[in-house]
Design a protein around this motif. Structure first.
Motif, PDB file in Angstrom:
ATOM      1  N   ILE A   1      17.483  16.525  17.776  1.00 20.83           N
ATOM      2  CA  ILE A   1      16.743  15.941  16.662  1.00 20.83           C
ATOM      3  C   ILE A   1      17.401  16.306  15.332  1.00 20.83           C
ATOM      4  N   HIS A   2      17.561  15.304  14.473  1.00 15.96           N
ATOM      5  CA  HIS A   2      18.035  15.495  13.106  1.00 15.96           C
ATOM      6  C   HIS A   2      16.954  14.954  12.175  1.00 15.96           C
ATOM      7  N   ASN A   3      16.542  15.725  11.214  1.00  7.42           N
ATOM      8  CA  ASN A   3      15.464  15.308  10.311  1.00  7.42           C
ATOM      9  C   ASN A   3      16.014  14.672   9.036  1.00  7.42           C
ATOM     10  N   HIS A   4      15.369  13.595   8.628  1.00  7.01           N
ATOM     11  CA  HIS A   4      15.703  12.929   7.364  1.00  7.01           C
ATOM     12  C   HIS A   4      14.461  12.965   6.477  1.00  7.01           C
ATOM     13  N   PRO A   5      14.599  13.335   5.205  1.00  3.79           N
ATOM     14  CA  PRO A   5      13.432  13.480   4.337  1.00  3.79           C
ATOM     15  C   PRO A   5      12.799  12.163   3.892  1.00  3.79           C
ATOM     16  N   GLY A   6      13.450  11.043   4.186  1.00  2.47           N
ATOM     17  CA  GLY A   6      12.972   9.748   3.716  1.00  2.47           C
ATOM     18  C   GLY A   6      12.005   9.078   4.663  1.00  2.47           C
ATOM     19  N   ASP A   7      11.956   7.742   4.557  1.00  2.00           N
ATOM     20  CA  ASP A   7      11.010   6.985   5.365  1.00  2.00           C
ATOM     21  C   ASP A   7      11.734   6.140   6.408  1.00  2.00           C
TER      22      ASP A   7
ATOM     23  N   ASP B   1       0.816  -1.215   0.000  1.00  2.00           N
ATOM     24  CA  ASP B   1       0.000   0.000   0.000  1.00  2.00           C
ATOM     25  C   ASP B   1       0.852   1.269   0.000  1.00  2.00           C
ATOM     26  N   HIS B   2       1.983   1.196   0.674  1.00  2.00           N
ATOM     27  CA  HIS B   2       2.873   2.365   0.786  1.00  2.00           C
ATOM     28  C   HIS B   2       4.308   1.915   0.530  1.00  2.00           C
ATOM     29  N   PRO B   3       4.712   1.826  -0.731  1.00  2.00           N
ATOM     30  CA  PRO B   3       6.081   1.383  -1.057  1.00  2.00           C
ATOM     31  C   PRO B   3       7.132   2.261  -0.398  1.00  2.00           C
ATOM     32  N   HIS B   4       8.251   1.636  -0.065  1.00  2.00           N
ATOM     33  CA  HIS B   4       9.362   2.380   0.536  1.00  2.00           C
ATOM     34  C   HIS B   4       9.994   3.319  -0.487  1.00  2.00           C
TER      35      HIS B   4
ATOM     36  N   TYR C   1      18.683  11.925  17.893  1.00  2.00           N
ATOM     37  CA  TYR C   1      17.557  11.182  17.320  1.00  2.00           C
ATOM     38  C   TYR C   1      17.364  11.611  15.865  1.00  2.00           C
ATOM     39  N   VAL C   2      17.434  10.642  14.948  1.00  2.00           N
ATOM     40  CA  VAL C   2      17.197  10.901  13.529  1.00  2.00           C
ATOM     41  C   VAL C   2      15.741  10.572  13.224  1.00  2.00           C
ATOM     42  N   ALA C   3      14.982  11.579  12.826  1.00  2.07           N
ATOM     43  CA  ALA C   3      13.541  11.441  12.608  1.00  2.07           C
ATOM     44  C   ALA C   3      13.217  11.416  11.119  1.00  2.07           C
ATOM     45  N   ALA C   4      12.578  10.342  10.668  1.00  2.00           N
ATOM     46  CA  ALA C   4      12.178  10.223   9.270  1.00  2.00           C
ATOM     47  C   ALA C   4      10.910  11.034   9.018  1.00  2.00           C
ATOM     48  N   ALA C   5      10.775  11.532   7.800  1.00  2.00           N
ATOM     49  CA  ALA C   5       9.603  12.330   7.450  1.00  2.00           C
ATOM     50  C   ALA C   5       8.364  11.458   7.269  1.00  2.00           C
ATOM     51  N   GLU C   6       8.551  10.263   6.717  1.00  2.00           N
ATOM     52  CA  GLU C   6       7.426   9.356   6.458  1.00  2.00           C
ATOM     53  C   GLU C   6       7.597   8.109   7.312  1.00  2.00           C
TER      54      GLU C   6
END
Length: 244
Positions: free
Chosen positions: A215-221, A151-154, A193-198
């Motif tokens: 917190i460090h943000n990552h644009p991926g999943d 339903d939600h491909p990586h 902490y690396v936080a994924a967007a999705e």
């Protein structure tokens, strides 16, 4: 050279760090990717008595028998429930702590209830069944992840996603239902902490913030370590003050 011990997520194993490990080793670092009892290539050891305490011991023993010191401990997903116990027992061997889109448990919680999957009272009953040698041995997390990916491909190419899905295994039900004795609030070291967007871990991001973690943000999943190993390595190295 820095020594990294990379802890994997649910339904996975040390193999899931393949691409991250290769990149870190190419930069001259030492990298260990142990697999928890009852996961991955150790699936033959799955059992009703295998839970959080077993997995903490798995990693404490790696640190001890490999004689590791000044370790950067990186915990992905499920491993966020294991890392606090490891730090409590072997914190003198660990220099830096990174949670990679991980669960952030408090002491006394259970994964399935803190994530909102199963009510607490039902989990307590399930744990009692497992104590009696009854109930499901595995949690079926591998099949749940395969169904979710339909339903939600990586965020990765189809071939790499298939590699990820093909290698998933079940994990001990006890790991999902048992009480986590040592929670993230006990960690006295600074945590990144690396936080994924999705991701399904958004509530965990809030917990990390409330604990004062960086917190460090990552644009991926959530599977960034497979889908974007380069970006993941960049953030890991940034977290410990090294250039990528």
């Amino acid at each position: 050279m820095t020594t990294f011990v990379l802890l994997h997520g649910g339904g996975m194993g040390g193999w899931t760090w393949k691409f991250v490990r290769e990149l870190l080793e190419a930069k001259g670092h030492r990298v260990l990717t142990p697999t928890f009892t009852g996961f991955g290539e150790r699936i033959h050891l799955i059992g009703r008595d295998v839970g959080n305490a077993t997995h903490v011991t798995d990693i404490v023993n790696v640190l001890k028998f490999e004689d590791l010191h000044d370790v950067v401990l990186v915990a992905h997903s499920y491993a966020g429930t294991v890392a606090p116990g490891v730090i409590a027992q072997a914190g003198d061997r660990i220099s830096d702590v990174i949670f990679l889109d991980s669960i952030v448990p408090y002491s006394g919680e259970r994964i399935a209830s803190l994530m909102g999957y199963v009510p607490e009272d039902q989990l307590a009953g399930l744990d009692a069944m497992l104590d009696a040698g009854e109930g499901p041995v595995g949690s079926g997390v591998d099949e749940m992840q395969r169904a979710a990916a339909k339903d939600h491909p990586h965020q990765m190419d189809a071939e790499r996603q298939q590699w990820l899905l093909d290698n998933l295994t079940d994990q001990p039900m006890r790991a999902t239902s048992c009480v986590i004795a040592v929670g993230a609030e006990t960690i006295k070291k600074p945590v990144h902490y690396v936080a994924a967007a999705e991701t399904v871990m958004t509530a965990m991001h809030d917990r990390a913030r409330s604990l004062g973690w960086t917190i460090h943000n990552h644009p991926g999943d959530h599977a960034m370590l497979v889908g974007d190993p380069e970006g993941t390595v960049d953030l890991i190295l940034k977290s410990i003050g090294q250039q990528a």
